[in-house]
Design a protein around this motif. Sequence first.
Motif, PDB file in Angstrom:
ATOM      1  N   ASN A 294       0.839  -1.188   0.000  1.00  0.00           N
ATOM      2  CA  ASN A 294       0.000   0.000   0.000  1.00  0.00           C
ATOM      3  C   ASN A 294       0.876   1.240   0.000  1.00  0.00           C
ATOM      4  O   ASN A 294       2.058   1.184   0.319  1.00  0.00           O
ATOM      5  CB  ASN A 294      -0.923   0.006   1.213  1.00  0.00           C
ATOM      6  CG  ASN A 294      -2.003  -1.031   1.080  1.00  0.00           C
ATOM      7  OD1 ASN A 294      -2.262  -1.553   0.011  1.00  0.00           O
ATOM      8  ND2 ASN A 294      -2.653  -1.330   2.173  1.00  0.00           N
ATOM      9  N   TYR A 295       0.290   2.335  -0.359  1.00  0.00           N
ATOM     10  CA  TYR A 295       0.989   3.611  -0.403  1.00  0.00           C
ATOM     11  C   TYR A 295       0.392   4.538   0.642  1.00  0.00           C
ATOM     12  O   TYR A 295      -0.819   4.577   0.821  1.00  0.00           O
ATOM     13  CB  TYR A 295       0.836   4.260  -1.783  1.00  0.00           C
ATOM     14  CG  TYR A 295       1.326   3.387  -2.904  1.00  0.00           C
ATOM     15  CD1 TYR A 295       2.672   3.322  -3.199  1.00  0.00           C
ATOM     16  CD2 TYR A 295       0.443   2.630  -3.657  1.00  0.00           C
ATOM     17  CE1 TYR A 295       3.141   2.527  -4.223  1.00  0.00           C
ATOM     18  CE2 TYR A 295       0.900   1.831  -4.682  1.00  0.00           C
ATOM     19  CZ  TYR A 295       2.247   1.780  -4.959  1.00  0.00           C
ATOM     20  OH  TYR A 295       2.701   0.988  -5.972  1.00  0.00           O
ATOM     21  N   ILE A 296       1.235   5.282   1.318  1.00  0.00           N
ATOM     22  CA  ILE A 296       0.766   6.296   2.258  1.00  0.00           C
ATOM     23  C   ILE A 296       1.059   7.649   1.620  1.00  0.00           C
ATOM     24  O   ILE A 296       2.204   7.987   1.352  1.00  0.00           O
ATOM     25  CB  ILE A 296       1.465   6.178   3.618  1.00  0.00           C
ATOM     26  CG1 ILE A 296       1.134   4.825   4.245  1.00  0.00           C
ATOM     27  CG2 ILE A 296       1.038   7.323   4.533  1.00  0.00           C
ATOM     28  CD1 ILE A 296       1.852   4.565   5.543  1.00  0.00           C
ATOM     29  N   ILE A 297       0.000   8.377   1.332  1.00  0.00           N
ATOM     30  CA  ILE A 297       0.108   9.701   0.743  1.00  0.00           C
ATOM     31  C   ILE A 297      -0.060  10.718   1.867  1.00  0.00           C
ATOM     32  O   ILE A 297      -1.045  10.669   2.607  1.00  0.00           O
ATOM     33  CB  ILE A 297      -0.969   9.933  -0.351  1.00  0.00           C
ATOM     34  CG1 ILE A 297      -0.985   8.785  -1.349  1.00  0.00           C
ATOM     35  CG2 ILE A 297      -0.789  11.277  -1.009  1.00  0.00           C
ATOM     36  CD1 ILE A 297       0.286   8.632  -2.143  1.00  0.00           C
ATOM     37  N   LYS A 298       0.917  11.614   1.995  1.00  0.00           N
ATOM     38  CA  LYS A 298       0.871  12.632   3.040  1.00  0.00           C
ATOM     39  C   LYS A 298       0.857  14.008   2.401  1.00  0.00           C
ATOM     40  O   LYS A 298       1.410  14.204   1.331  1.00  0.00           O
ATOM     41  CB  LYS A 298       2.098  12.522   3.955  1.00  0.00           C
ATOM     42  CG  LYS A 298       2.179  11.224   4.707  1.00  0.00           C
ATOM     43  CD  LYS A 298       3.428  11.168   5.557  1.00  0.00           C
ATOM     44  CE  LYS A 298       3.514   9.854   6.296  1.00  0.00           C
ATOM     45  NZ  LYS A 298       4.718   9.787   7.135  1.00  0.00           N
ATOM     46  N   GLY A 299       0.209  14.948   3.063  1.00  0.00           N
ATOM     47  CA  GLY A 299       0.178  16.309   2.553  1.00  0.00           C
ATOM     48  C   GLY A 299      -0.479  17.251   3.536  1.00  0.00           C
ATOM     49  O   GLY A 299      -0.703  16.900   4.699  1.00  0.00           O
ATOM     50  N   SER A 300      -0.787  18.421   3.063  1.00  0.00           N
ATOM     51  CA  SER A 300      -1.476  19.396   3.907  1.00  0.00           C
ATOM     52  C   SER A 300      -2.435  20.207   3.055  1.00  0.00           C
ATOM     53  O   SER A 300      -2.263  20.325   1.844  1.00  0.00           O
ATOM     54  CB  SER A 300      -0.471  20.315   4.602  1.00  0.00           C
ATOM     55  OG  SER A 300       0.253  21.046   3.645  1.00  0.00           O
ATOM     56  N   VAL A 301      -3.452  20.732   3.721  1.00  0.00           N
ATOM     57  CA  VAL A 301      -4.458  21.556   3.052  1.00  0.00           C
ATOM     58  C   VAL A 301      -4.426  22.929   3.698  1.00  0.00           C
ATOM     59  O   VAL A 301      -4.485  23.052   4.930  1.00  0.00           O
ATOM     60  CB  VAL A 301      -5.866  20.932   3.186  1.00  0.00           C
ATOM     61  CG1 VAL A 301      -6.911  21.816   2.534  1.00  0.00           C
ATOM     62  CG2 VAL A 301      -5.893  19.531   2.587  1.00  0.00           C
ATOM     63  N   VAL A 302      -4.299  23.950   2.855  1.00  0.00           N
ATOM     64  CA  VAL A 302      -4.310  25.337   3.337  1.00  0.00           C
ATOM     65  C   VAL A 302      -5.315  26.132   2.514  1.00  0.00           C
ATOM     66  O   VAL A 302      -5.648  25.771   1.387  1.00  0.00           O
ATOM     67  CB  VAL A 302      -2.911  25.994   3.241  1.00  0.00           C
ATOM     68  CG1 VAL A 302      -1.932  25.304   4.182  1.00  0.00           C
ATOM     69  CG2 VAL A 302      -2.382  25.973   1.831  1.00  0.00           C
ATOM     70  N   ASP A 303      -5.797  27.224   3.096  1.00  0.00           N
ATOM     71  CA  ASP A 303      -6.715  28.089   2.352  1.00  0.00           C
ATOM     72  C   ASP A 303      -5.906  29.084   1.517  1.00  0.00           C
ATOM     73  O   ASP A 303      -4.669  29.006   1.459  1.00  0.00           O
ATOM     74  CB  ASP A 303      -7.703  28.780   3.295  1.00  0.00           C
ATOM     75  CG  ASP A 303      -7.024  29.691   4.317  1.00  0.00           C
ATOM     76  OD1 ASP A 303      -5.843  30.027   4.133  1.00  0.00           O
ATOM     77  OD2 ASP A 303      -7.698  30.056   5.296  1.00  0.00           O
ATOM     78  N   MET A 304      -6.587  30.027   0.895  1.00  0.00           N
ATOM     79  CA  MET A 304      -5.913  30.978   0.008  1.00  0.00           C
ATOM     80  C   MET A 304      -4.944  31.889   0.747  1.00  0.00           C
ATOM     81  O   MET A 304      -4.025  32.443   0.150  1.00  0.00           O
ATOM     82  CB  MET A 304      -6.950  31.793  -0.759  1.00  0.00           C
ATOM     83  CG  MET A 304      -7.748  30.929  -1.733  1.00  0.00           C
ATOM     84  SD  MET A 304      -8.980  31.836  -2.652  1.00  0.00           S
ATOM     85  CE  MET A 304      -7.938  32.684  -3.814  1.00  0.00           C
ATOM     86  N   GLU A 305      -5.132  32.001   2.045  1.00  0.00           N
ATOM     87  CA  GLU A 305      -4.235  32.844   2.851  1.00  0.00           C
ATOM     88  C   GLU A 305      -3.160  32.015   3.545  1.00  0.00           C
ATOM     89  O   GLU A 305      -2.510  32.482   4.476  1.00  0.00           O
ATOM     90  CB  GLU A 305      -5.063  33.636   3.860  1.00  0.00           C
ATOM     91  CG  GLU A 305      -6.026  34.594   3.173  1.00  0.00           C
ATOM     92  CD  GLU A 305      -7.072  35.146   4.131  1.00  0.00           C
ATOM     93  OE1 GLU A 305      -7.128  34.699   5.298  1.00  0.00           O
ATOM     94  OE2 GLU A 305      -7.846  36.005   3.697  1.00  0.00           O
ATOM     95  N   LYS A 306      -2.994  30.758   3.109  1.00  0.00           N
ATOM     96  CA  LYS A 306      -1.989  29.822   3.636  1.00  0.00           C
ATOM     97  C   LYS A 306      -2.249  29.395   5.080  1.00  0.00           C
ATOM     98  O   LYS A 306      -1.341  28.956   5.770  1.00  0.00           O
ATOM     99  CB  LYS A 306      -0.576  30.403   3.521  1.00  0.00           C
ATOM    100  CG  LYS A 306      -0.202  30.882   2.154  1.00  0.00           C
ATOM    101  CD  LYS A 306       0.426  29.797   1.370  1.00  0.00           C
ATOM    102  CE  LYS A 306       0.911  30.430   0.058  1.00  0.00           C
ATOM    103  NZ  LYS A 306       1.158  29.539  -0.965  1.00  0.00           N
ATOM    104  N   ASN A 307      -3.498  29.513   5.536  1.00  0.00           N
ATOM    105  CA  ASN A 307      -3.880  29.027   6.861  1.00  0.00           C
ATOM    106  C   ASN A 307      -4.275  27.557   6.750  1.00  0.00           C
ATOM    107  O   ASN A 307      -4.956  27.171   5.796  1.00  0.00           O
ATOM    108  CB  ASN A 307      -5.050  29.833   7.423  1.00  0.00           C
ATOM    109  CG  ASN A 307      -4.691  31.291   7.635  1.00  0.00           C
ATOM    110  OD1 ASN A 307      -3.608  31.596   8.118  1.00  0.00           O
ATOM    111  ND2 ASN A 307      -5.585  32.186   7.254  1.00  0.00           N
ATOM    112  N   PRO A 308      -3.916  26.721   7.725  1.00  0.00           N
ATOM    113  CA  PRO A 308      -4.286  25.301   7.650  1.00  0.00           C
ATOM    114  C   PRO A 308      -5.798  25.112   7.751  1.00  0.00           C
ATOM    115  O   PRO A 308      -6.482  25.849   8.459  1.00  0.00           O
ATOM    116  CB  PRO A 308      -3.577  24.682   8.853  1.00  0.00           C
ATOM    117  CG  PRO A 308      -3.232  25.805   9.748  1.00  0.00           C
ATOM    118  CD  PRO A 308      -3.145  27.039   8.918  1.00  0.00           C
ATOM    119  N   VAL A 309      -6.299  24.130   7.005  1.00  0.00           N
ATOM    120  CA  VAL A 309      -7.732  23.818   7.015  1.00  0.00           C
ATOM    121  C   VAL A 309      -7.932  22.562   7.846  1.00  0.00           C
ATOM    122  O   VAL A 309      -7.446  21.483   7.504  1.00  0.00           O
ATOM    123  CB  VAL A 309      -8.261  23.613   5.580  1.00  0.00           C
ATOM    124  CG1 VAL A 309      -9.726  23.226   5.613  1.00  0.00           C
ATOM    125  CG2 VAL A 309      -8.038  24.865   4.747  1.00  0.00           C
TER     126      VAL A 309
END
Length: 88
Positions: free
Chosen positions: A42-57
């Motif tokens: 299996n693969y583990i995909i990691k990342g992050s989500v930010v809004d247009m102002e670079k704040n974490p969602v």
Amino acid sequence: MSIFEAVKICQTIKNNMIMKRVVFCVMILTTMIESISIYAQNYIIKGSVVDMEKNPVKGAVISANKSESHTLTSADGTYAINLSPDDK
């Protein structure tokens, strides 16, 4: 050299040949099992989500197309999702 010594040597050679065959078969089976397990990883995909102002969602749903797998982002916007090779 007596006949008994000659027979003992022949038995030793025969046992060595059998042992070599067993070791060879074990090596082949191990290779096959490893290749199957490598294919099924299996693969583990990691990342992050930010809004247009670079704040974490926080709490964003992350999923893959054609997959039952999904996860939510943490308070800092990061996520990790475990996908199989069949998930696309």
